[in-house]
Write an enzyme that holds these catalytic residues in place. Structure first.
Site, mmCIF file in Angstrom:
data_model
loop_
_atom_site.group_PDB
_atom_site.id
_atom_site.type_symbol
_atom_site.label_atom_id
_atom_site.label_comp_id
_atom_site.label_asym_id
_atom_site.label_seq_id
_atom_site.Cartn_x
_atom_site.Cartn_y
_atom_site.Cartn_z
ATOM 1 N N ASP A 99 0.822 -1.214 0.000
ATOM 2 C CA ASP A 99 0.000 0.000 0.000
ATOM 3 C C ASP A 99 0.858 1.267 0.000
ATOM 4 O O ASP A 99 1.874 1.346 0.680
ATOM 5 C CB ASP A 99 -0.893 0.028 1.236
ATOM 6 N N HIS A 101 -1.131 4.634 -0.348
ATOM 7 C CA HIS A 101 -2.121 5.502 0.310
ATOM 8 C C HIS A 101 -1.769 6.986 0.259
ATOM 9 O O HIS A 101 -1.798 7.679 1.275
ATOM 10 C CB HIS A 101 -2.343 5.055 1.750
ATOM 11 N N ASP A 127 -3.891 0.065 -3.722
ATOM 12 C CA ASP A 127 -4.095 1.102 -2.695
ATOM 13 C C ASP A 127 -3.089 2.235 -2.857
ATOM 14 O O ASP A 127 -2.272 2.521 -1.976
ATOM 15 C CB ASP A 127 -4.034 0.509 -1.284
ATOM 16 N N ASN A 159 -8.380 -2.356 -2.886
ATOM 17 C CA ASN A 159 -9.783 -2.099 -2.555
ATOM 18 C C ASN A 159 -10.118 -0.610 -2.568
ATOM 19 O O ASN A 159 -11.290 -0.232 -2.705
ATOM 20 C CB ASN A 159 -10.128 -2.706 -1.187
ATOM 21 N N HIS A 160 -9.117 0.270 -2.461
ATOM 22 C CA HIS A 160 -9.390 1.713 -2.481
ATOM 23 C C HIS A 160 -9.473 2.273 -3.896
ATOM 24 O O HIS A 160 -9.880 3.435 -4.055
ATOM 25 C CB HIS A 160 -8.323 2.471 -1.686
ATOM 26 N N HIS A 208 -4.023 -8.094 -3.870
ATOM 27 C CA HIS A 208 -4.105 -7.083 -2.813
ATOM 28 C C HIS A 208 -4.592 -7.671 -1.494
ATOM 29 O O HIS A 208 -3.982 -7.458 -0.447
ATOM 30 C CB HIS A 208 -5.023 -5.937 -3.228
ATOM 31 N N HIS A 290 -2.656 -4.831 1.903
ATOM 32 C CA HIS A 290 -3.975 -4.616 2.514
ATOM 33 C C HIS A 290 -3.979 -4.384 4.014
ATOM 34 O O HIS A 290 -4.948 -3.848 4.543
ATOM 35 C CB HIS A 290 -4.878 -5.808 2.161
#
EC number: 3.1.3.16
Length: 525
Positions: A99, A101, A127, A159-160, A208, A290
């Site tokens: 990730d 982010h 992500d 998932n984002h 992910h 994740h």
């Protein structure tokens, strides 16, 4: 004899040049962000190839590009992604990353640690956006790298990377503030094109989230229709959302899959489920992201047949949310040897929570003074003056009622003054608490209750507003586990606006009776 000429006054000195941009900043060492937006001629050369170093240096300074250039980068990258298979196949040597982010400045550090993308093969596990305040910079830079190195830099979906989460968290708001909603919509179309999984060296499944009870073979992944918004349940959802069970490797239950109570959707998968999948597909391990990790990675229990960790989690966002104080890591795999390289966070520019502007931020200071003046004005009249004025015009009952009305108004303004006073005096605590809530809203009644209520915001009130559970602003988060526990509520799938929120849990019987859900033969393979 001519009279001497009077001495002429010297011309006034020229006005001093204006100070350089940003010279009036409090912190002189921090340069002012460039106001110039990069044009097509600056970003692309004569052959239409992106100048990645020019873009990188500009983004590091908090610069932006013309909106049309941003759209061109996103759309060209999406066109490359659409041509890739739903499960891509990649070879070693390669560096696997977790990730990001929106932590763009940590992404720059990642490439320092992992090696230049010009001569290093990379696989990102998704992500890229949300939670951090530099998500669009991450997208633009990674997409430019994808355009430059389409066969050596690979991007999977997290998932984002969807409309549902980016609307609920920060990415949509960031796009609208820095660019426009057109850029956001282009990103969503590009995210729909991201592959869901990668087969590394015919040995590792990279994804992910993890496994699904509806996915038994690699061909089940290849058959998925990925070009859409991820559903709230089904195999595509599971690849992005599922997690290893909390007692992975020491399970007491025989069920391979159980409802994921942390996410509110998808499943927990256990050690036997992973070992069975690896054996059936002749694989060594599953590499996924994740979940934040204190050390940046985690090796789970080894497979009894291969002696290799059955599951590996990698997380590449150091000091996640500026509160986790975790390390980040990347996984380098070469010559059948796996190395983990850790790195710490890098300094980054500060944004007020939820991209708040300075005028909104200063409102409590102005509001406190205005309400203070109103209270002082209304407090001039004494009770005797109110009663005397009332006796001239009203009977005693009316005067008492009027007096009570004015008192109520004074109390209301006094209450408002107290709210603004709390906002001003506890502004740092308020901003911290708001910044850690996905909605950017404080729990109901926190400000009206005064400083004490703010400092002891209850678990129940904060949960009701989807804030970090149990967070108390004066309390300093001291450990990774504490930060992860407080942030647990934000790991759940947010409620959906357009439909009743699915619990996300289908019984295994239901799952097996809907085997075709989320699959289709018309997708890219």
């Amino acid at each position: 004899m001519a009279a001497p000429e009077p001495a002429r006054a010297a011309p006034p000195p020229p006005p001093p040049p204006p100070p350089p941009l940003g010279a009036d900043r409090v912190v002189k060492a921090v340069p002012f962000p460039p106001t110039h937006r990069l044009t097509s001629e600056e970003v692309f050369d004569m052959d239409g190839i992106p100048r990645v170093d020019v873009l990188k240096n500009h983004l590091v300074k908090e610069g932006r590009v013309d909106e049309e250039i941003a759209l061109r980068i996103i759309n060209e990258g999406a066109a490359i992604l659409r041509r890739e298979k739903t499960m891509i196949e990649v070879e070693a040597p390669i560096t696997v990353c977790g990730d990001i982010h929106g932590q763009f400045f940590d992404l720059m550090k990642l490439f320092e640690v992992g090696g230049s993308p010009a001569n290093t093969r990379y696989l990102f596990l998704g992500d890229y956006v949300d939670r951090g305040y530099f998500s669009i910079e991450c997208v633009l830079y990674l997409w430019v790298l994808k355009i430059l190195y389409p066969s050596t830099l690979f991007l999977l979906r997290g998932n984002h990377e969807c409309r549902h989460l980016t609307e609920y968290f920060t990415f949509k708001q960031e796009c609208k503030i820095k660019y426009s909603e057109r850029v956001y919509e282009a990103c969503m179309e590009a995210f729909d094109s991201l592959p869901l999984a990668a087969l590394l060296n015919q040995q590792f499944l990279c994804v992910h989230g993890g496994l699904s009870p509806e996915i038994h073979t690699l061909d089940d992944i290849r058959r998925l229709d990925r070009f859409k918004e991820p559903p709230a349940f089904g195999p595509m959802c599971d690849l992005l959302w599922s997690d290893p069970s909390e007692d992975f490797g020491n399970e007491k239950s025989q069920e391979h899959f159980s409802h994921n109570t942390v996410r509110g959707c998808s499943y927990f998968y256990n050690y036997p489920a992973v070992c069975e999948f690896l054996q059936n597909n002749n694989l060594l391990s599953i590499i996924r992201a994740h979940e934040a990790q204190d050390a940046g990675y985690r090796m789970y229990r080894k497979s009894q047949t291969t002696g290799f960790p059955s599951l590996i989690t990698i997380f590449s966002a150091p000091n996640y949310l500026d509160v986790y104080n975790n390390k980040a890591a990347v996984l380098k795999y070469e010559n059948n040897v796996m190395n983990i390289r850790q790195f710490n966070c890098s300094p980054h520019p500060y944004w007020l929570p939820n991209f708040m502007d300075v005028f909104t931020w200063s409102l409590p200071f102005v509001g406190e003074k205005v309400t203070e003046m109103l209270v002082n004005v209304l407090s001039i009249c004494s009770d005797d003056e109110l009663m005397t004025e009332g006796e001239d015009q009203f009977d005693v009952g009316s005067a008492a009622a009027r007096k009570e009305i004015i008192r109520n108004k004074i109390r209301a303004i006094g209450k408002m003054a107290r709210v603004f006073s709390v906002l001003r005096e506890e502004s740092e605590s308020v901003l911290t608490l708001k910044g850690l809530t996905p909605t950017g809203m404080l729990p109901s009644g926190v400000l009206a209750g005064g400083r004490q209520t703010l400092q002891s915001a209850t678990v129940e009130a904060i949960e009701a507003e989807k804030a970090i559970r149990g967070f108390s602003p004066p309390h300093r988060i001291c450990s990774f586990e504490e930060a992860k526990g407080l942030d647990r509520i934000n790991e759940r799938m947010p409620p959906r606006k357009d439909a009743v929120q699915q619990d996300g849990f289908n019984s295994l019987n239901t799952a097996h009776t809907t085997e075709n859900h989320g699959t289709g033969n018309h997708s890219a393979q």
